[in-house]
Motif scaffolding. Sequence first.
Motif, PDB file in Angstrom:
ATOM      1  N   GLN A   1      43.634  31.256  50.548  1.00  0.00           N
ATOM      2  CA  GLN A   1      44.837  30.727  49.897  1.00  0.00           C
ATOM      3  C   GLN A   1      44.678  30.743  48.372  1.00  0.00           C
ATOM      4  O   GLN A   1      45.612  31.092  47.638  1.00  0.00           O
ATOM      5  N   ILE A   2      43.482  30.397  47.905  1.00  0.00           N
ATOM      6  CA  ILE A   2      43.224  30.414  46.451  1.00  0.00           C
ATOM      7  C   ILE A   2      43.385  31.840  45.913  1.00  0.00           C
ATOM      8  O   ILE A   2      43.996  32.073  44.864  1.00  0.00           O
ATOM      9  N   VAL A   3      42.865  32.812  46.652  1.00  0.00           N
ATOM     10  CA  VAL A   3      42.958  34.209  46.205  1.00  0.00           C
ATOM     11  C   VAL A   3      44.416  34.680  46.255  1.00  0.00           C
ATOM     12  O   VAL A   3      44.900  35.340  45.321  1.00  0.00           O
ATOM     13  N   MET A   4      45.129  34.310  47.310  1.00  0.00           N
ATOM     14  CA  MET A   4      46.537  34.725  47.400  1.00  0.00           C
ATOM     15  C   MET A   4      47.368  34.090  46.278  1.00  0.00           C
ATOM     16  O   MET A   4      48.242  34.742  45.696  1.00  0.00           O
ATOM     17  N   ASP A   5      47.069  32.830  45.969  1.00  0.00           N
ATOM     18  CA  ASP A   5      47.781  32.168  44.860  1.00  0.00           C
ATOM     19  C   ASP A   5      47.486  32.886  43.535  1.00  0.00           C
ATOM     20  O   ASP A   5      48.381  33.047  42.700  1.00  0.00           O
TER      21      ASP A   5
END
Length: 216
Positions: A166-170
């Motif tokens: 999720q951090i990478v997608m954000d």
Amino acid sequence: MRIGIIGGTGEIGEGMAMRLSRIMDVCVGSRDVAKAQETCDVCLFSAKENKFECSVKGGSNQNVVDESDLIILAVPFKHVRSTVEGLTGWEDKIVISPVNPMERKESFVYTPPAEGSAALYLKSILPASTRICTAFNNIAGNKWRDIHSDLTYSVPVCGDDAQAKQIVMDLVDRISLLKAYDAGPLSGSHIVESITPLLLNVARYNRMKDVGIRFV
Ligand SMILES: NC(=O)c1ccc[n+]([C@@H]2O[C@H](COP(=O)([O-])OP(=O)(O)OC[C@H]3O[C@@H](n4cnc5c(N)ncnc54)[C@H](OP(=O)(O)O)[C@@H]3O)[C@@H](O)[C@H]2O)c1
């Protein structure tokens, strides 16, 4: 959150540094600190010219691991092992792999290691607590550097740790007009990595440049 780029002086690394340093703190890593500083100067010059804020500093690849929460490993596959094993402190870090193992023969060919993909190879040599995600595999270095044009691509992201993914997608969604897509577990990374030789072959045989992907 500080992002660091190992091999941040390279074709894709420098372009990433140019764009990312406008939206967050970036540490550019290199085996040669003076070379990292040159890339920082490129970022600062480009930002000043275009009246953008820029937060970038240069250091060694070890500085990147020590000081970054998110680490992009922007080195060719053949140097991944020596790079990773030459550095310490990988525990609990989020590592983004844009690495595509491939060769240019008659055409471009995907050449994964026995583990199945660069990402799974990384998993085999990094500590178990390192959270690896595959991302940015299919965007050409030229496009990152072409700071005046929007990046309008889709970015498939693979990973096994939901929070890290999720951090990478954000992060992806904050860069230009990129759009992140959850592409499943890390074991699916070979599919993402193998798209790049396809893109290069399409570009070559159709006289196109810097071909990318967009999901509709
Ligand atoms: N280029 C693209 O368009 C593109 C697109 C998508 C994905 N990728 C992937 O991104 C990764 C980087 O590609 P790139 O084209 O940016 O690579 P590159 O420019 O050939 O090299 C990147 C950096 O790797 C470091 N490096 C070179 N030789 C090394 C060695 N012997 N040991 C350790 N580090 C070494 C260098 O940094 P220092 O000399 O500063 O240490 C260099 O600036 C690759 O895995 C590639 O598959 C590239």
